[in-house]
Design an enzyme around this catalytic site. Structure first.
Site, PDB file in Angstrom:
ATOM      1  CE  LYS A  85      -5.182  -1.055   2.202  1.00 61.09           C
ATOM      2  NZ  LYS A  85      -3.916  -1.793   2.247  1.00 61.09           N
ATOM      3  CE  LYS A 138       2.182   2.524   4.594  1.00 60.04           C
ATOM      4  NZ  LYS A 138       1.583   1.690   3.507  1.00 60.04           N
ATOM      5  CB  SER A 161      -0.906   0.006   1.237  1.00 65.15           C
ATOM      6  OG  SER A 161      -1.802  -1.068   1.191  1.00 65.15           O
TER       7      SER A 161
END
Length: 290
Positions: free
Chosen positions: A169, A237, A94
């Protein structure tokens, strides 16, 4: 297929294991005691990332962050120079959608193809081969990779061209992060008001507030089981990726920003390696509630 699999973390290990069990020839590197079982199941332990991909038809990356992918691909001893023409690179990490498009162009310049295919479902989904896989890339590359995806996931969708999988995502992580915060606030409210949060959760599961996050993460919050799962630092993140992209688009994401700030507070109090359901601990700290 001959597969080079790079990234044997919490989710990467079971994902690689499913490919081995399906009969694929899988090469891995940086084998640690926790991943030794993959070698025992038939994986080839390579001396380096380059060695793992030298003869591969498909290379799969499952790494923590954008700089990790960039380093594995293009850094010192990066794998891009070891790829054979025609190799399909599938990045299931990701990472930044913008960087993904740049990486894909460089890989394609070597005569290879590229898919971004980030996943959702956490450790449980990885172990059960039930991941949601969001794919960006050409229809031809997607068709080539689909038999592999079907060994690791259940809900598999080609979203669009390269980078669109990562965009999906990021959208997923916005929803998950904000919902975890909502569940944590609701259960903390219930506890502070004198109700049993476990019984409140059970009651809510029968109503319109029911969700997979209330089911799984609400249970973890009540039972205080914060082993990852999916680490808070990695979710922070992902929300940072969302906010960086939003800034470039002149887009306001106020609730995403507030959840990211709470996750930063969680990291500051030492909870970065706990499951993201551990966000409730940060809210408890703010409310002086143990």
């Amino acid at each position: 297929m001959k597969i080079g699999f790079i990234g044997l973390g919490v989710m990467g290990r079971p994902m690689a294991g499913h490919l081995i069990a399906a009969g694929h020839d899988v090469a891995i590197n940086r084998v640690k005691p926790v991943s030794q079982f993959l070698v025992e199941q038939g994986a080839k332990a390579a001396e380096s990332a380059q060695a793992a991909v030298t003869d591969a038809e498909v290379v799969i990356l499952m790494l923590p962050d954008t700089p990790d992918v960039e380093n594995i691909l293009f850094g010192k001893d990066g794998i891009v120079d070891a790829l054979r023409p025609g190799t399909l690179v599938i990045d299931m990490s990701s990472i930044s959608p913008v960087a993904t498009k740049e990486f894909a162009e460089k890989v394609k310049a070597k005569g290879c193809d590229y898919l971004d295919a980030p996943v959702s479902g956490g450790e449980v989904g990885a172990k059960n081969a039930a991941l949601t896989i969001m794919v960006g890339g050409s229809e031809e590359a997607f068709a080539r990779a689909l038999p592999l995806f079907e060994k690791m996931g259940k809900n598999i969708n080609r979203v669009g061209e390269v980078g669109d999988g990562q965009t999906a995502k990021v959208a997923n992580q916005i929803i998950v992060g904000l919902t975890i915060q909502a569940v944590a606030e609701a259960l903390l409210f219930a506890k502070k008001a004198g109700a049993d949060p476990s019984k409140v959760r059970e009651a809510l599961m029968g109503g319109f507030a029911a969700s997979r996050i209330l089911e799984v993460h609400g249970d973890r919050m009540n039972k205080r089981t914060f082993d990852p799962g999916f680490r808070l630092r990695l979710h922070r993140k992902d929300l940072t990726l969302a906010l960086d992209a939003a800034r470039s688009l002149d887009l306001a994401l106020p609730n995403t920003a507030s959840t990211a700030q709470l996750m930063s507070a969680a990291l500051a109090q030492g909870d970065g390696d706990k499951d993201h359901s551990g966000l409730i601990r940060t809210l408890e700290t703010l409310s002086a509630t143990s």
